[in-house]
Scaffold this active site. Structure first.
Site, PDB file in Angstrom:
ATOM      1  CG  ASN A 103       4.374   1.261   9.377  1.00  0.00           C
ATOM      2  OD1 ASN A 103       3.673   0.816   8.476  1.00  0.00           O
ATOM      3  ND2 ASN A 103       4.073   2.373  10.025  1.00  0.00           N
ATOM      4  CG  PHE A 155      -0.286   9.331   7.014  1.00  0.00           C
ATOM      5  CD1 PHE A 155      -0.325   8.002   7.396  1.00  0.00           C
ATOM      6  CD2 PHE A 155       0.733  10.136   7.546  1.00  0.00           C
ATOM      7  CE1 PHE A 155       0.625   7.467   8.267  1.00  0.00           C
ATOM      8  CE2 PHE A 155       1.680   9.616   8.419  1.00  0.00           C
ATOM      9  CZ  PHE A 155       1.629   8.270   8.774  1.00  0.00           C
ATOM     10  CG  ASN A 160       3.207   4.674   1.573  1.00  0.00           C
ATOM     11  OD1 ASN A 160       3.985   4.266   0.718  1.00  0.00           O
ATOM     12  ND2 ASN A 160       2.493   3.870   2.337  1.00  0.00           N
ATOM     13  CB  THR A 161       4.276  10.568   5.012  1.00  0.00           C
ATOM     14  OG1 THR A 161       2.901  10.197   4.966  1.00  0.00           O
ATOM     15  CG2 THR A 161       4.389  12.036   5.377  1.00  0.00           C
ATOM     16  CG  ASN A 179      -0.421   0.672   2.417  1.00  0.00           C
ATOM     17  OD1 ASN A 179      -0.475   1.895   2.545  1.00  0.00           O
ATOM     18  ND2 ASN A 179       0.143  -0.116   3.325  1.00  0.00           N
ATOM     19  CE  LYS A 224       2.877   0.325  12.725  1.00  0.00           C
ATOM     20  NZ  LYS A 224       1.479   0.134  12.319  1.00  0.00           N
ATOM     21  CB  SER A 278       3.705   5.567   7.133  1.00  0.00           C
ATOM     22  OG  SER A 278       2.791   4.981   8.018  1.00  0.00           O
TER      23      SER A 278
HETATM   24  C1  LIG Z   1      -3.632  -0.975   3.699  1.00  0.00           C
HETATM   25  C2  LIG Z   1      -2.772  -0.685   4.891  1.00  0.00           C
HETATM   26  C3  LIG Z   1      -2.819   0.565   5.481  1.00  0.00           C
HETATM   27  C4  LIG Z   1      -2.015   0.847   6.591  1.00  0.00           C
HETATM   28  N1  LIG Z   1      -2.091   2.072   7.186  1.00  0.00           N
HETATM   29  C5  LIG Z   1      -1.363   2.322   8.303  1.00  0.00           C
HETATM   30  C6  LIG Z   1      -1.462   3.563   8.980  1.00  0.00           C
HETATM   31  O1  LIG Z   1      -2.238   4.440   8.604  1.00  0.00           O
HETATM   32  N2  LIG Z   1      -0.663   3.756  10.063  1.00  0.00           N
HETATM   33  C7  LIG Z   1       0.196   2.810  10.542  1.00  0.00           C
HETATM   34  O2  LIG Z   1       0.864   3.030  11.547  1.00  0.00           O
HETATM   35  N3  LIG Z   1       0.292   1.615   9.919  1.00  0.00           N
HETATM   36  C8  LIG Z   1      -0.460   1.346   8.831  1.00  0.00           C
HETATM   37  N4  LIG Z   1      -0.364   0.127   8.217  1.00  0.00           N
HETATM   38  C9  LIG Z   1       0.616  -0.846   8.725  1.00  0.00           C
HETATM   39  C10 LIG Z   1      -0.014  -1.873   9.666  1.00  0.00           C
HETATM   40  O3  LIG Z   1      -0.491  -1.245  10.832  1.00  0.00           O
HETATM   41  C11 LIG Z   1       1.002  -2.959  10.059  1.00  0.00           C
HETATM   42  O4  LIG Z   1       2.066  -2.346  10.752  1.00  0.00           O
HETATM   43  C12 LIG Z   1       1.539  -3.692   8.849  1.00  0.00           C
HETATM   44  O5  LIG Z   1       0.539  -3.896   7.881  1.00  0.00           O
HETATM   45  C13 LIG Z   1       2.117  -5.059   9.220  1.00  0.00           C
HETATM   46  O6  LIG Z   1       1.120  -5.904   9.727  1.00  0.00           O
HETATM   47  P1  LIG Z   1       0.405  -7.055   8.853  1.00  0.00           P
HETATM   48  O7  LIG Z   1       1.515  -7.817   8.192  1.00  0.00           O
HETATM   49  O8  LIG Z   1      -0.363  -7.870   9.842  1.00  0.00           O
HETATM   50  O9  LIG Z   1      -0.467  -6.378   7.875  1.00  0.00           O
HETATM   51  C14 LIG Z   1      -1.152  -0.159   7.100  1.00  0.00           C
HETATM   52  C15 LIG Z   1      -1.122  -1.412   6.504  1.00  0.00           C
HETATM   53  C16 LIG Z   1      -1.914  -1.691   5.414  1.00  0.00           C
HETATM   54  C17 LIG Z   1      -1.865  -3.074   4.798  1.00  0.00           C
END
Ligand SMILES: Cc1cc2nc3c(=O)[nH]c(=O)nc-3n(C[C@H](O)[C@H](O)[C@H](O)COP(=O)(O)O)c2cc1C
Length: 406
Positions: free
Chosen positions: A286, A145, A216-217, A141, A257, A214
């Site tokens: 993350n 934000f 992406n910022t 992704n 984080k 993240s």
């Molecule tokens: C579509 C998507 C959007 C995410 N948006 C955020 C976010 O806004 N803030 C954040 O701290 N992490 C975000 N994450 C990261 C997740 O919180 C997590 O750290 C990461 O996906 C790893 O966990 P997973 O393997 O169980 O998905 C996002 C992940 C995904 C897949």
């Protein structure tokens, strides 16, 4: 007749006794979870973002099943003086705008982390901005934000807390609420953005997260550097501590984080700042900007953004293990990245996590994942003679130390 047919499929009328690892298995409640997940393949005919919107809408409309089976006693755990009914939470990104906290808790999650919430509303990156890699159990992704902002979130969080406070005892789902804070893309003062988030949202949070990882910022992850992190944490903590906190628990703990893409030096710096500045905990991790193993060869793997799901598990768990060592096990860590089973959750706990979160596996599997992961985790704890999650936290490190001592 229906009961007989269901019995033939392996569903029993009642689950095992509460408090044992046998709960959640094939009772009629489980059928509800299985049915709720059955629409998954259909929903996945849509692109990631539309499927996610359908999921949020379904949760809002009350379509998600409600867990009524008690969690096994061994899963109950206390972190930062706060009691979690179980250690499994929804990671940030699923409920970005704090719209479906109650239905997620009702599914049986022990906590929900909403966000990332930016101070001002912002649209995020152009679409498409999220991609599935189903054969790898992964997602990429680059949302950047997208957030309705702190004002909208504040109203929803206040409504949630009001409803919770007015509910008769036992009628509201148990579980805690984390609030994950981001910064606006165009803001040049990160500390001011995170402080605004704290001022507006901390009163509703059981814990707060400064998300500086993240991918992406632009520029966000450089806030993980030693000097930048120190300045940021000092400032945000000052904001939190300058607010009035009634009640015995005091202010919500402040977590940071971090990314999985860190060098050993980066990790040492973060650990040193965390301990020196009194950060209350870490979330590891993350998404990754790397493309491990076969992901690099998949055409979708070439999309820009953060990779989550199964291919992230190993690297995120190794960073977690190292952060536990570097902080001497003094800071609670939320382990996240690639968890899709009780075994994965247990591995994070043994590596040093006090709590565990997931996102991608939930997006793939749906509601039935929640009771399954909890049941498997309870069984593993029982198998290895742990009577609680807390007893198992960091167990791998103690085994390693015992081997070295021989
Ligand atoms: C579509 C998507 C959007 C995410 N948006 C955020 C976010 O806004 N803030 C954040 O701290 N992490 C975000 N994450 C990261 C997740 O919180 C997590 O750290 C990461 O996906 C790893 O966990 P997973 O393997 O169980 O998905 C996002 C992940 C995904 C897949």
């Amino acid at each position: 007749m229906l009961r007989t047919a269901l019995r033939r499929l392996g569903y029993t009328v009642a689950g095992g006794a509460a408090g044992t690892a046998m709960v959640y298995r094939n009772d009629f409640k489980q059928l509800e979870f299985d049915l709720a997940s059955a629409s998954g393949p259909l929903v996945r005919l849509f692109d990631v973002e539309t499927s996610h919107k359908i999921g949020i809408l379904a949760a809002k409309m009350g379509v998600f099943p409600k867990e009524t089976r008690p969690d096994p006693a061994c899963l109950r755990t206390t972190v930062w003086g706060r009691e979690f009914p179980n250690p499994l939470g929804v990671a940030a990104g699923f409920d970005k705008d704090a719209e479906v906290i109650e239905p997620l808790l009702a599914l049986g999650f022990g906590f929900v982390e909403v966000g990332s919430i930016t101070p001002l509303p912002q649209p995020g990156n152009p679409k498409p901005r999220a991609f599935r890699l189903p054969e790898h159990g992964a997602v990429i992704n680059r949302y950047g934000f997208n957030s309705e902002g702190a004002y909208a979130a504040r109203n929803r969080l206040a409504a949630f807390r009001q409803k919770q406070a007015a509910a008769a005892s036992g009628s509201f789902p148990a579980g805690l609420l984390g609030v994950n804070l981001g910064k606006n893309k165009l803001s040049e003062d990160a500390a001011a953005d995170y402080s605004t988030g704290v001022t507006k949202l901390a009163p509703f949070a059981d814990y707060l997260v400064i998300n500086i990882s993240s991918p992406n910022t632009p520029g966000l992850r450089s806030l993980q550097g030693r000097k930048e992190l120190e300045t940021l944490v000092k400032s945000v903590k000052q904001t939190r501590d300058g607010m009035k906190w009634a009640g015995p628990l005091g202010p919500p703990p402040l977590l940071v984080k971090i990314a999985p893409d860190l060098t050993s030096d980066d990790m040492e710096d973060i650990a040193a700042v965390a301990l020196a500045q009194g950060i209350d905990g870490l979330i590891v991790s993350n998404t990754t900007i790397t493309r491990p193993g076969p992901i690099g060869e998949d055409p979708v793997g070439k999309e820009t953004g953060g990779l989550s799901g199964k291919p992230l598990f190993q690297m995120a768990t190794e960073v977690l293990r190292q952060m536990y060592t570097l902080t001497g096990g003094k800071l609670p860590i939320i382990g996240v990245g690639g968890v899709s089973s009780g075994e994965d959750a247990y591995a994070k706990i043994r590596a040093g996590a006090s709590l565990v979160e997931l996102y991608s596996a939930f997006a793939y599997e749906g509601p039935k994942l929640v009771p399954r992961v909890k049941r498997e985790l309870a069984e593993l704890l029982e198998r290895d003679g742990f009577s609680s999650v807390a007893e198992a936290v960091g167990a791998d490190h103690r085994v390693a130390a015992a081997v070295l001592a021989k």
